[in-house]
Design an enzyme around this catalytic site. Structure first.
Site: not given
Length: 141
Positions: A22, A25-27, A30
């Protein structure tokens, strides 16, 4: 080798802690959202930031996941479950706990697909979710 894959992982993506998936995945999410917004016509920084915020909040990510849920393979659905059930800490003050858990699940899936090198699949799922969300937002305006 895909130019986005700078480093190979020491183990299979499915063996990585869901919170770590995660995190990546966040990066990646974005970056994909920023690339999408830059493909549109208005490039004023305030506008870009405002539009990005609409898509990267926990609530928006939960909605994006709901849009693609029925398209997921069994393997992808399992990764989503692992991400949703992971102990990822306390949600931000402005986020609902349920939204935050679903957002973490989406980010986990994105991190997994990224590390597996499944860039085409990642593009399909995020593309469907984002285009439907943007179309819905435009219809409300």
């Amino acid at each position: 080798m895909n130019p986005l894959a700078f480093h190979t992982l020491p183990k299979k993506a499915g063996l990585i802690n869901p919170v770590v998936l995660a995190y990546m995945g966040d990066a990646v999410f974005e970056l994909l959202i920023r690339q999408y917004l830059l493909s549109l016509s208005n490039h004023k920084s305030h506008h870009l930031h405002r539009e990005a915020t609409k898509l990267v909040s926990a609530k928006a990510q939960r909605q994006l996941l709901e849009r693609v849920q029925q398209l997921l393979t069994e393997e992808e659905a399992d990764i989503v479950r692992r991400g949703r059930n992971a102990k990822s800490g306390a949600p931000p003050k402005n986020a609902d706990v349920a939204d935050y858990r679903q957002a973490t699940a989406l980010e986990c899936l994105i991190g997994y697909l990224y590390y597996e090198g499944r860039f085409d699949r990642l593009a399909v799922l995020i593309g469907i979710a984002v285009e439907e969300t943007v179309a819905e937002q435009v219809a409300k305006e």
